[in-house]
Scaffold this active site. Structure first.
Site, PDB file in Angstrom:
ATOM      1  N   GLY A 175      11.361   4.501  -3.358  1.00  0.00           N
ATOM      2  CA  GLY A 175      12.325   5.417  -2.745  1.00  0.00           C
ATOM      3  C   GLY A 175      12.112   6.849  -3.221  1.00  0.00           C
ATOM      4  O   GLY A 175      11.016   7.392  -3.203  1.00  0.00           O
ATOM      5  N   GLY A 409     -19.428  25.261  12.369  1.00  0.00           N
ATOM      6  CA  GLY A 409     -18.092  25.406  11.789  1.00  0.00           C
ATOM      7  C   GLY A 409     -18.114  25.210  10.292  1.00  0.00           C
ATOM      8  O   GLY A 409     -17.358  25.855   9.548  1.00  0.00           O
TER       9      GLY A 409
HETATM   10  C1  HXC Z   1      20.076  -0.170  -9.266  1.00  0.00           C
HETATM   11  C2  HXC Z   1      18.170  -1.345  -9.746  1.00  0.00           C
HETATM   12  C3  HXC Z   1      17.454  -0.617  -8.756  1.00  0.00           C
HETATM   13  C4  HXC Z   1      18.145   0.382  -8.032  1.00  0.00           C
HETATM   14  C5  HXC Z   1      16.096  -2.020  -9.676  1.00  0.00           C
HETATM   15  N1  HXC Z   1      17.282  -2.194 -10.274  1.00  0.00           N
HETATM   16  N2  HXC Z   1      16.171  -1.071  -8.733  1.00  0.00           N
HETATM   17  N3  HXC Z   1      19.459  -1.107  -9.985  1.00  0.00           N
HETATM   18  N4  HXC Z   1      19.463   0.564  -8.316  1.00  0.00           N
HETATM   19  N5  HXC Z   1      17.543   1.115  -7.096  1.00  0.00           N
HETATM   20  C6  HXC Z   1      17.617  -3.133 -11.343  1.00  0.00           C
HETATM   21  C7  HXC Z   1      17.577  -4.578 -10.867  1.00  0.00           C
HETATM   22  O1  HXC Z   1      18.784  -4.936 -10.263  1.00  0.00           O
HETATM   23  C8  HXC Z   1      17.321  -5.298 -12.169  1.00  0.00           C
HETATM   24  O2  HXC Z   1      18.532  -5.415 -12.892  1.00  0.00           O
HETATM   25  C9  HXC Z   1      16.460  -4.339 -12.955  1.00  0.00           C
HETATM   26  O3  HXC Z   1      16.627  -3.063 -12.330  1.00  0.00           O
HETATM   27  C10 HXC Z   1      14.989  -4.697 -12.891  1.00  0.00           C
HETATM   28  O4  HXC Z   1      14.650  -4.897 -11.526  1.00  0.00           O
HETATM   29  P1  HXC Z   1      13.878  -6.212 -11.009  1.00  0.00           P
HETATM   30  O5  HXC Z   1      14.084  -6.272  -9.537  1.00  0.00           O
HETATM   31  O6  HXC Z   1      14.266  -7.398 -11.814  1.00  0.00           O
HETATM   32  O7  HXC Z   1      12.384  -5.841 -11.402  1.00  0.00           O
HETATM   33  P2  HXC Z   1      11.063  -6.107 -10.590  1.00  0.00           P
HETATM   34  O8  HXC Z   1      11.022  -7.529 -10.103  1.00  0.00           O
HETATM   35  O9  HXC Z   1       9.968  -5.623 -11.450  1.00  0.00           O
HETATM   36  O10 HXC Z   1      11.171  -5.177  -9.291  1.00  0.00           O
HETATM   37  C11 HXC Z   1      11.308  -3.814  -9.438  1.00  0.00           C
HETATM   38  C12 HXC Z   1      11.532  -3.179  -8.051  1.00  0.00           C
HETATM   39  C13 HXC Z   1      12.783  -3.829  -7.399  1.00  0.00           C
HETATM   40  C14 HXC Z   1      10.288  -3.376  -7.176  1.00  0.00           C
HETATM   41  C15 HXC Z   1      11.717  -1.674  -8.285  1.00  0.00           C
HETATM   42  O11 HXC Z   1      13.855  -3.830  -8.338  1.00  0.00           O
HETATM   43  C16 HXC Z   1      13.216  -3.109  -6.163  1.00  0.00           C
HETATM   44  O12 HXC Z   1      12.650  -3.307  -5.068  1.00  0.00           O
HETATM   45  N6  HXC Z   1      14.241  -2.250  -6.288  1.00  0.00           N
HETATM   46  C17 HXC Z   1      14.753  -1.467  -5.181  1.00  0.00           C
HETATM   47  C18 HXC Z   1      13.735  -0.468  -4.730  1.00  0.00           C
HETATM   48  C19 HXC Z   1      14.192   0.403  -3.584  1.00  0.00           C
HETATM   49  O13 HXC Z   1      14.160   0.018  -2.431  1.00  0.00           O
HETATM   50  N7  HXC Z   1      14.652   1.588  -3.922  1.00  0.00           N
HETATM   51  C20 HXC Z   1      14.986   2.589  -2.953  1.00  0.00           C
HETATM   52  C21 HXC Z   1      16.342   3.127  -3.277  1.00  0.00           C
HETATM   53  S1  HXC Z   1      16.725   4.277  -1.999  1.00  0.00           S
HETATM   54  P3  HXC Z   1      18.933  -6.792 -13.617  1.00  0.00           P
HETATM   55  O14 HXC Z   1      20.126  -6.422 -14.420  1.00  0.00           O
HETATM   56  O15 HXC Z   1      19.203  -7.774 -12.535  1.00  0.00           O
HETATM   57  O16 HXC Z   1      17.759  -7.194 -14.439  1.00  0.00           O
HETATM   58  C22 HXC Z   1      16.136   5.764  -2.526  1.00  0.00           C
HETATM   59  C23 HXC Z   1      16.315   6.836  -1.504  1.00  0.00           C
HETATM   60  C24 HXC Z   1      16.066   8.193  -2.016  1.00  0.00           C
HETATM   61  O17 HXC Z   1      15.641   5.917  -3.584  1.00  0.00           O
HETATM   62  C25 HXC Z   1      15.546   9.024  -0.898  1.00  0.00           C
HETATM   63  C26 HXC Z   1      15.134  10.382  -1.307  1.00  0.00           C
HETATM   64  C27 HXC Z   1      14.366  11.096  -0.245  1.00  0.00           C
END
Ligand code: HXC
Length: 519
Positions: A175, A409
């Site tokens: 993101g 060019g």
């Molecule tokens: C809150 C989050 C989080 C998030 C991860 N965590 N991403 N908490 N907000 N965005 C937390 C998980 O819940 C988890 O907590 C811990 O971090 C570790 O994550 P895991 O999923 O267990 O790790 P992993 O399997 O290594 O995967 C990591 C990951 C995945 C690939 C990053 O977590 C993921 O896909 N996260 C979301 C990514 C995403 O789509 N982000 C976009 C946000 S929108 P616990 O306590 O359960 O261990 C954005 C828009 C901005 O950013 C735009 C600007 C232009």
């Protein structure tokens, strides 16, 4: 002296809070981070910075959100370690995202901490290094974490071209966690670094496509296919070492010069191997990196984006210890033809060098822009124009060397004399013409060849005549387009002297809000 009472209590409390801050999300999370093969945010900073130089700010800052169980997830520092330190004795601002705290997710507090060091770095004129390991906007904070990204982006943009900004991707950055790096000057991917806008789960839900994080945004994808990243390294340690190397070619800010590093390599060194580098066959490939490595200070060449658009080579080197930006066509890949990706790669690098007072040396061996509908439909006109714009706009010293083909060019676009190139050299193997022999003869003499008693023989005759006339650098030297035709072996001393002359060059562009470089 023993400290007792209230003072002792205060000190104990501070020490306890500091100890907690160092643990980030806790020992279990640190162990998990290590099991994943990753260093922690603080271990990374210890690798990057000179020993004992780190000065932390905001170690105790936490959020005050309560929804979605956030009240039970308050960790000092809130998932990012920020501050200042030194790299090889030069000051840098740093932030290092801490995956052990809610996946390094980006919060309002993270934003405040990062913005603070961005502001201070901009005022002090020192580079900003960001170590990324973050799941993007903290979902539980809703619009507040989204808005917080805007605060960082605006500072990335204001600092752009003022202080160097380097991002190192060391974990899954998703993101908004990829857009801030995309606004910086360099992205290095190392260890378990991945970059994607939307993760595999969202992709599956929206499109049904199943893809792994590696296929989606691993180093191979971004250094090879997308061109988003500039360098990569297998281990985190190697990735962090690349930051130090990169900084050694750059000034602290745009009002300073890059540092001069004492070189043992004599500037007057003749390099005999260069006299036989260009093959006899006009279309026989050779590797331009052999020339670059032979000409510049020993072991000083750092190629940037080596796996992306390999038909162009860009990178830093040193001449007599002074930093140089190098742009070159690469005859051993796609004959060095220019295409959309090579244009983007070259144009961006020229602008980077110009922003940070790094002189540019261009090596030309290019048959022209790649023809075809794929390129035309993809906007090669717009992309190729970026090269022209970047060279014309750049005010740093610019030197060019035609090693072989400089056709049409490509001759004009690749740092030609008229585009404010200061000094132009050519090797005797230079070929400067509007187009290649076959194309030209076909256009000019189609009818004559058709009508000839022996069309094949006449065509060969005309080709030989065209090559004789144009496939040398002397006509260009006659009309002042080439300052000097030099023996390849003397390129190092000639370049060193040219750079010395130009060291105090001052050139100004007309005052304007900003130009409209083709994008
Ligand atoms: C809150 C989050 C989080 C998030 C991860 N965590 N991403 N908490 N907000 N965005 C937390 C998980 O819940 C988890 O907590 C811990 O971090 C570790 O994550 P895991 O999923 O267990 O790790 P992993 O399997 O290594 O995967 C990591 C990951 C995945 C690939 C990053 O977590 C993921 O896909 N996260 C979301 C990514 C995403 O789509 N982000 C976009 C946000 S929108 P616990 O306590 O359960 O261990 C954005 C828009 C901005 O950013 C735009 C600007 C232009």
């Amino acid at each position: 002296m023993t400290i007792e009472g209230k003072t002792k209590k205060n000190l104990d409390m501070l020490r306890e809070m500091r100890e907690r801050a160092v643990l980030g999300g806790g020992q279990n999370r640190i162990d998990q981070q290590h099991e994943r093969g990753k260093l922690t945010a603080r271990e990374r900073l210890a690798q990057l910075l000179d020993e004992g130089s780190f000065q932390e700010f905001g170690a105790l800052a936490t959020h005050d959100f309560t929804a979605f169980g956030l009240d039970k997830q308050r960790f000092p520092g809130d998932g990012v370690v920020t501050g200042f330190g030194k790299i090889n004795g030069r000051r840098v601002a740093v932030f290092s995202q801490d995956f052990t705290v809610m996946g390094g997710s980006f919060s309002e507090v993270q934003s405040q901490k990062i913005c603070r060091i961005q502001d201070m770095a901009l005022e002090a004129g020192i580079p900003v290094i960001g170590l990324g390991d973050s799941g993007g906007a903290r979902i539980q904070e809703g619009v507040r974490s989204l808005a917080a990204y805007g605060e960082v982006f605006v500072r990335n943009v204001l600092a752009s071209g003022v202080v160097p900004q380097i991002s190192v991707i060391l974990g899954p950055c998703a993101g908004g966690a990829v857009y801030s790096p995309a606004l910086t000057d360099f992205i290095i991917m190392a260890g378990k670094g991945y970059m994607f806008l939307t993760g595999p789960e969202v992709i599956k839900a929206v499109t049904g496509e199943q893809v792994s994080v590696e296929e989606l945004g691993g180093a191979e994808v971004h250094t090879g296919r997308s061109g988003v990243a500039h360098l990569d390294a297998v281990t985190e340690e190697e990735g962090l070492a690349l930051v130090k190397t990169l900084l050694s070619y750059l000034p602290q800010n745009n009002s300073e010069e890059p540092p001069q590093i004492v070189s043992e390599d004599p500037v007057n060194r003749m390099e005999e191997s260069l006299n036989s580098l260009i093959p006899d066959g006009d279309n026989t490939p050779y590797d331009i990196r052999d020339a670059i490595e032979a000409i510049f200070d020993h072991d000083s060449f750092l190629e940037i984006q080596p796996n992306y658009a390999a038909n162009a080579v860009v990178g830093f080197a040193r001449m007599d210890g002074y930093s140089v930006g190098i742009v070159a066509n690469q005859p051993c890949y796609m004959s060095g033809a220019l295409n959309i990706d090579a244009s983007d790669k070259i144009a961006r690098f020229i602008r980077l060098c110009d922003a940070f007072n790094v002189p540019i040396v261009t090596f030309i061996d290019c048959p022209g822009f790649l023809p075809g509908t794929g390129q035309e439909y993809g906007g090669v006109i717009r992309h190729g124009a970026k090269i022209i714009y970047a060279y014309c706009e750049a005010t740093v010293p610019k030197i060019s060397i035609v090693t072989r083909k400089a056709m049409g060019g490509a001759y004009v676009a690749m740092s030609s004399r008229q585009m404010r190139t200061d000094i132009t050299f050519a090797w005797p193997t230079g070929q400067i013409a509007v187009m290649g022999a076959e194309g030209a003869v076909n256009i000019l003499f189609r009818e004559e060849i058709k009508k000839a008693a022996d069309p094949k023989a006449r065509e060969q005759e005309l080709l030989a005549e065209y090559r004789e006339r144009f496939f040398n650098p002397y006509r260009a030297a006659d009309v002042g387009q080439i300052d000097e035709v030099i023996e390849p072996r003397e390129t190092r001393p000639r370049l060193a002297r040219a750079m010395e002359i130009l060291r105090t060059k001052v050139q100004q562009n007309p005052s304007k809000k900003h130009g409209l470089s083709p994008v």
